[in-house]
Design a protein around this motif. Structure first.
Motif, PDB file in Angstrom:
ATOM      1  N   LEU A 268       0.832  -1.206   0.000  1.00  0.00           N
ATOM      2  CA  LEU A 268       0.000   0.000   0.000  1.00  0.00           C
ATOM      3  C   LEU A 268       0.863   1.252   0.000  1.00  0.00           C
ATOM      4  O   LEU A 268       0.582   2.220  -0.731  1.00  0.00           O
ATOM      5  N   GLN A 269       1.928   1.253   0.799  1.00  0.00           N
ATOM      6  CA  GLN A 269       2.793   2.434   0.868  1.00  0.00           C
ATOM      7  C   GLN A 269       3.533   2.658  -0.454  1.00  0.00           C
ATOM      8  O   GLN A 269       3.734   3.808  -0.873  1.00  0.00           O
ATOM      9  N   VAL A 270       3.941   1.579  -1.117  1.00  0.00           N
ATOM     10  CA  VAL A 270       4.602   1.720  -2.407  1.00  0.00           C
ATOM     11  C   VAL A 270       3.641   2.300  -3.438  1.00  0.00           C
ATOM     12  O   VAL A 270       3.995   3.178  -4.236  1.00  0.00           O
ATOM     13  N   GLU A 271       2.399   1.821  -3.424  1.00  0.00           N
ATOM     14  CA  GLU A 271       1.407   2.356  -4.358  1.00  0.00           C
ATOM     15  C   GLU A 271       1.148   3.834  -4.076  1.00  0.00           C
ATOM     16  O   GLU A 271       1.003   4.635  -5.003  1.00  0.00           O
ATOM     17  N   ARG A 272       1.083   4.192  -2.808  1.00  0.00           N
ATOM     18  CA  ARG A 272       0.861   5.601  -2.461  1.00  0.00           C
ATOM     19  C   ARG A 272       2.051   6.460  -2.861  1.00  0.00           C
ATOM     20  O   ARG A 272       1.875   7.584  -3.331  1.00  0.00           O
ATOM     21  N   LEU A 273       3.248   5.954  -2.681  1.00  0.00           N
ATOM     22  CA  LEU A 273       4.427   6.721  -3.076  1.00  0.00           C
ATOM     23  C   LEU A 273       4.416   6.996  -4.572  1.00  0.00           C
ATOM     24  O   LEU A 273       4.735   8.113  -5.005  1.00  0.00           O
ATOM     25  N   ALA A 274       4.018   6.004  -5.362  1.00  0.00           N
ATOM     26  CA  ALA A 274       3.968   6.194  -6.812  1.00  0.00           C
ATOM     27  C   ALA A 274       2.845   7.146  -7.210  1.00  0.00           C
ATOM     28  O   ALA A 274       2.956   7.874  -8.206  1.00  0.00           O
ATOM     29  N   ARG A 275       1.760   7.172  -6.442  1.00  0.00           N
ATOM     30  CA  ARG A 275       0.613   7.999  -6.798  1.00  0.00           C
ATOM     31  C   ARG A 275       0.680   9.376  -6.173  1.00  0.00           C
ATOM     32  O   ARG A 275       0.391  10.391  -6.815  1.00  0.00           O
ATOM     33  N   VAL A 276       1.071   9.459  -4.884  1.00  0.00           N
ATOM     34  CA  VAL A 276       1.046  10.725  -4.154  1.00  0.00           C
ATOM     35  C   VAL A 276       2.361  11.473  -4.288  1.00  0.00           C
ATOM     36  O   VAL A 276       2.379  12.709  -4.295  1.00  0.00           O
ATOM     37  N   GLY A 277       3.473  10.744  -4.412  1.00  0.00           N
ATOM     38  CA  GLY A 277       4.779  11.394  -4.482  1.00  0.00           C
ATOM     39  C   GLY A 277       4.868  12.479  -5.548  1.00  0.00           C
ATOM     40  O   GLY A 277       5.287  13.613  -5.258  1.00  0.00           O
ATOM     41  N   PRO A 278       4.483  12.188  -6.809  1.00  0.00           N
ATOM     42  CA  PRO A 278       4.530  13.253  -7.819  1.00  0.00           C
ATOM     43  C   PRO A 278       3.647  14.456  -7.484  1.00  0.00           C
ATOM     44  O   PRO A 278       3.974  15.591  -7.865  1.00  0.00           O
ATOM     45  N   LYS A 279       2.542  14.227  -6.777  1.00  0.00           N
ATOM     46  CA  LYS A 279       1.690  15.349  -6.381  1.00  0.00           C
ATOM     47  C   LYS A 279       2.404  16.260  -5.386  1.00  0.00           C
ATOM     48  O   LYS A 279       2.238  17.485  -5.414  1.00  0.00           O
ATOM     49  N   ARG A 280       3.185  15.671  -4.498  1.00  0.00           N
ATOM     50  CA  ARG A 280       3.942  16.497  -3.551  1.00  0.00           C
ATOM     51  C   ARG A 280       5.040  17.284  -4.276  1.00  0.00           C
ATOM     52  O   ARG A 280       5.308  18.444  -3.938  1.00  0.00           O
ATOM     53  N   LEU A 281       5.663  16.668  -5.280  1.00  0.00           N
ATOM     54  CA  LEU A 281       6.650  17.401  -6.069  1.00  0.00           C
ATOM     55  C   LEU A 281       5.985  18.561  -6.810  1.00  0.00           C
ATOM     56  O   LEU A 281       6.561  19.651  -6.919  1.00  0.00           O
ATOM     57  N   ALA A 282       4.780  18.329  -7.320  1.00  0.00           N
ATOM     58  CA  ALA A 282       4.054  19.405  -7.994  1.00  0.00           C
ATOM     59  C   ALA A 282       3.711  20.524  -7.022  1.00  0.00           C
ATOM     60  O   ALA A 282       3.721  21.713  -7.396  1.00  0.00           O
ATOM     61  N   ILE A 289       7.168  28.475  -8.144  1.00  0.00           N
ATOM     62  CA  ILE A 289       6.816  29.045  -9.439  1.00  0.00           C
ATOM     63  C   ILE A 289       5.377  29.549  -9.380  1.00  0.00           C
ATOM     64  O   ILE A 289       4.468  28.762  -9.101  1.00  0.00           O
ATOM     65  N   PRO A 290       5.129  30.838  -9.622  1.00  0.00           N
ATOM     66  CA  PRO A 290       3.746  31.345  -9.588  1.00  0.00           C
ATOM     67  C   PRO A 290       2.929  30.767 -10.735  1.00  0.00           C
ATOM     68  O   PRO A 290       3.192  31.035 -11.909  1.00  0.00           O
ATOM     69  N   GLY A 291       1.936  29.959 -10.381  1.00  0.00           N
ATOM     70  CA  GLY A 291       1.149  29.277 -11.398  1.00  0.00           C
ATOM     71  C   GLY A 291       0.286  30.202 -12.235  1.00  0.00           C
ATOM     72  O   GLY A 291      -0.023  29.894 -13.393  1.00  0.00           O
ATOM     73  N   ASP A 292      -0.129  31.342 -11.689  1.00  0.00           N
ATOM     74  CA  ASP A 292      -0.952  32.275 -12.456  1.00  0.00           C
ATOM     75  C   ASP A 292      -0.189  32.872 -13.626  1.00  0.00           C
ATOM     76  O   ASP A 292      -0.773  33.167 -14.674  1.00  0.00           O
ATOM     77  N   LEU A 293       1.101  33.047 -13.436  1.00  0.00           N
ATOM     78  CA  LEU A 293       1.914  33.661 -14.483  1.00  0.00           C
ATOM     79  C   LEU A 293       2.520  32.603 -15.399  1.00  0.00           C
ATOM     80  O   LEU A 293       2.414  32.701 -16.624  1.00  0.00           O
ATOM     81  N   ALA A 294       3.150  31.603 -14.814  1.00  0.00           N
ATOM     82  CA  ALA A 294       3.791  30.539 -15.599  1.00  0.00           C
ATOM     83  C   ALA A 294       2.861  29.335 -15.689  1.00  0.00           C
ATOM     84  O   ALA A 294       3.248  28.202 -15.394  1.00  0.00           O
ATOM     85  N   TRP A 295       1.629  29.570 -16.122  1.00  0.00           N
ATOM     86  CA  TRP A 295       0.634  28.499 -16.115  1.00  0.00           C
ATOM     87  C   TRP A 295       0.972  27.381 -17.093  1.00  0.00           C
ATOM     88  O   TRP A 295       0.538  26.238 -16.901  1.00  0.00           O
ATOM     89  N   ARG A 296       1.747  27.680 -18.129  1.00  0.00           N
ATOM     90  CA  ARG A 296       2.100  26.635 -19.089  1.00  0.00           C
ATOM     91  C   ARG A 296       2.962  25.543 -18.448  1.00  0.00           C
ATOM     92  O   ARG A 296       2.953  24.393 -18.908  1.00  0.00           O
ATOM     93  N   LEU A 297       3.698  25.895 -17.395  1.00  0.00           N
ATOM     94  CA  LEU A 297       4.515  24.896 -16.709  1.00  0.00           C
ATOM     95  C   LEU A 297       3.669  23.918 -15.909  1.00  0.00           C
ATOM     96  O   LEU A 297       4.177  22.899 -15.436  1.00  0.00           O
ATOM     97  N   PHE A 298       2.385  24.224 -15.734  1.00  0.00           N
ATOM     98  CA  PHE A 298       1.488  23.353 -14.992  1.00  0.00           C
ATOM     99  C   PHE A 298       0.512  22.618 -15.913  1.00  0.00           C
ATOM    100  O   PHE A 298      -0.443  22.003 -15.442  1.00  0.00           O
ATOM    101  N   GLN A 299       0.747  22.699 -17.223  1.00  0.00           N
ATOM    102  CA  GLN A 299      -0.096  22.034 -18.205  1.00  0.00           C
ATOM    103  C   GLN A 299       0.775  21.122 -19.070  1.00  0.00           C
ATOM    104  O   GLN A 299       1.949  21.393 -19.286  1.00  0.00           O
ATOM    105  N   TRP A 308       9.271  17.229 -12.021  1.00  0.00           N
ATOM    106  CA  TRP A 308      10.415  16.431 -11.581  1.00  0.00           C
ATOM    107  C   TRP A 308      11.677  17.270 -11.509  1.00  0.00           C
ATOM    108  O   TRP A 308      12.524  17.048 -10.629  1.00  0.00           O
ATOM    109  N   LEU A 309      11.816  18.245 -12.387  1.00  0.00           N
ATOM    110  CA  LEU A 309      13.016  19.078 -12.381  1.00  0.00           C
ATOM    111  C   LEU A 309      13.059  19.976 -11.149  1.00  0.00           C
ATOM    112  O   LEU A 309      14.077  20.025 -10.436  1.00  0.00           O
TER     113      LEU A 309
END
Length: 535
Positions: A268-282, A289-299, A308-309
């Motif tokens: 369960l923890q491995v599945e959560r790491l694969a699913r939730v981990g990228p959300k925490r990086l985001a 990075i201000p999303g209102d201005l650099a919105w293309r970086l969030f699309q 990831w970078l």
């Protein structure tokens, strides 16, 4: 700017005064003024709302009226309600303006603490910019609109990390410092349970006390740990007197209904790491990075690579600093991110906002390292230009955030009017009955009902409808249900409930007359524990 760069080669007790040189006074003064200039125009008799807000306010009101918490298992950390209780006593059950002012003070303290936390590592100028970025962070500003514990928790963590820094530069007077620090740590954990990650960081700082024997350090660590754990253990002992409904242990070890997985344990923890981990990086990316201005970086297609970078870069810098310098702030950041990577709930940037005073300095750390190793003028120009663009982008993001404040205010005022209207309807229709609200997962109606239940003091139990999943309603019979309009026919067919009255997209449903007669004759009304197939 008249900044004084500290001597990084030697650290003495005079290197960290609270108010020292003219440059330092200028930096702190401008950070405070800028923080107030950003926050004051947004403050008024309105705020943002979430369901968690009303949980905090309900327990705070009970504490203010009775002097204690309700005789049940409290589902929120007790620290924030304890801070809100005096405000409710002074200003009524919705002290919106007082809470907003309290959050403003907390954000200002966090910005000032950011300067002191980083000025040795990156220099006074970069630390000044970091403090200004925290004071003017659009993410932190928007969060301060809502009566949540994160602004106060962020300030508390910053003060504890400053205490660790003071131990490294000025030492300690004795074990009394450990007791006071432990009690302060417990207070921060009571505000937000995830704050327990600060304890290992403080233990590391205590173990590195300068000019102290191993025996003294062991005693200091023991006093620090005990004075932190004992208040928390006392609270858990109080909680154990009541039936377990939901807790952090259950959330860590069991899959949620929305996770659609039967895994347990490590799987369960491995599945959560694969699913939730990228959300925490985001979320880390959204802090920097201000999303209102650099919105293309969030699309797509730029979203995943930049996540990831930037998010991965923060973690790499944190690992390098934690292993080379062994500072409490970097250890705390890594432990917190490790815990959040396995936490199944996702609320955007809210969970990582308390890390902002630490994360905001990492680009300056990387810039300073680059500046020290590369002496080419052209490279320094490029570096200066990149930092300037980043800071200007933050300023533009803040300007856009402030420009939307009138729209946000009108939206929240309309929401509050809907909440108060629903509260009046609840008072006339529900009275003192125990009510079960059956709503679609993630529907905004739950927020309206939670606010109305707080104002009307209604006793409402919430049940989320998830397509394809059983609906957990417990074993007790349902005598009164608030059902979303889209689910009325399903509930009528499966629970023998019939509509009684409506209000907007909500319908009050009660048992059918035949079911009531049968229940009164048998004295044992039928009950169902789940609804197969998710209604």
């Amino acid at each position: 700017m008249p900044f004084h760069e500290p001597n990084h080669a030697s650290i003495s007790r005079q290197d960290l005064p609270m108010v020292g040189s003219h440059g330092e006074r200028f930096a702190i003064g401008t950070i405070i003024v800028f923080s107030l200039l950003v926050a004051v125009p947004t403050i008024g008799s309105w705020c943002g709302w979430s369901t968690d807000c009303f949980s905090f306010l309900r327990h705070a009101r009970f504490l203010a009226e009775t002097g204690g918490f309700p005789a049940e298992r409290v589902n929120v950390p007790p620290g924030y309600p304890a801070l809100l209780a005096p405000l409710i006593l002074l200003f009524g059950q919705t002290p919106v303006l007082a809470i907003r002012l309290l959050s403003m003070v907390a954000v200002t303290c966090s910005a000032v603490a950011t300067y002191y936390l980083h000025r040795r590592r990156i220099g006074s100028r970069f630390a000044w910019f970091a403090g200004l970025l925290v004071a003017g962070s659009p993410v932190l500003l928007r969060l301060s609109f809502t009566p949540l514990s994160e602004p106060l928790f962020t300030a508390g963590v910053c003060l504890l990390l400053l205490r660790c820094q003071r131990w490294a530069t000025q030492g300690v007077r004795g074990h009394r410092d450990a007791v006071f620090a432990g009690l302060a740590t417990a207070a921060v954990v009571f505000i937000r349970t995830m704050g327990i990650a600060i304890l290992p960081a403080m233990i590391l700082a205590a173990w590195q006390l300068p000019d102290r024997s191993t025996r003294f350090r062991m005693g200091f660590v023991a006093a620090l740990t005990l004075s932190t754990i004992l208040p928390l253990a006392a609270w858990e002992l109080r909680q154990s007197d009541y039936p377990t409904t939901f807790g952090y242990q259950h959330a860590w070890s069991h899959a949620r209904e929305a996770e659609f997985t039967d895994s347990t344990g490590v799987t369960l923890q491995v599945e959560r790491l694969a699913r939730v981990g990228p959300k925490r990086l985001a979320a880390l990316k959204a802090l920097l990075i201000p999303g209102d201005l650099a919105w293309r970086l969030f699309q797509p297609p730029f979203d995943a690579p930049t996540t990831w970078l930037i998010g991965g870069g923060v973690i790499i810098v944190g690992i390098v600093l934690a292993t080379t310098q062994r500072t409490a702030s970097d250890v705390y950041l890594l432990i917190t991110l490790s815990m959040l990577a396995l936490w199944p709930y996702d609320e955007g940037t809210r969970f990582v906002v308390p890390l902002l005073p630490l994360v905001v300095a990492y680009p300056f750390v990387a810039a300073k390292r680059f500046q020290e190793r590369v002496s080419r003028p052209a490279a320094r120009v490029v570096l200066t230009a990149a930092l300037s663009i980043w800071i200007v982008a933050h300023a533009a993001g803040l300007a856009l955030c402030l420009a939307r404040v009138p729209h946000d205010r009108d939206k929240q005022v309309a929401l509050w009017n809907q909440i108060t209207e629903t509260a009046r309807w609840q008072q006339s229709s529900i009275a003192d009955d125990i009510c079960t609200a059956i709503l679609p997962e993630g529907d905004n109606t739950k927020l309206v009902l939670a606010g109305a239940a707080y104002l009307s003091r209604a006793n409402i139990r919430y049940v989320d409808f998830l397509p394809g999943k059983p609906l957990e309603i417990g074993s007790a019979p349902i005598n009164l249900a608030l059902v979303h309009a889209s689910l009325v026919e399903h509930v009528r067919e499966r629970l023998d409930l019939i509509p009684a009255s409506t209000h907007g997209n909500l319908t009050i449903m009660r048992p059918a007359p035949s079911l009531v007669r049968a229940a009164s004759e048998t004295k044992n009304p039928p009950a169902r524990s789940t609804l197969a197939g998710g209604l």
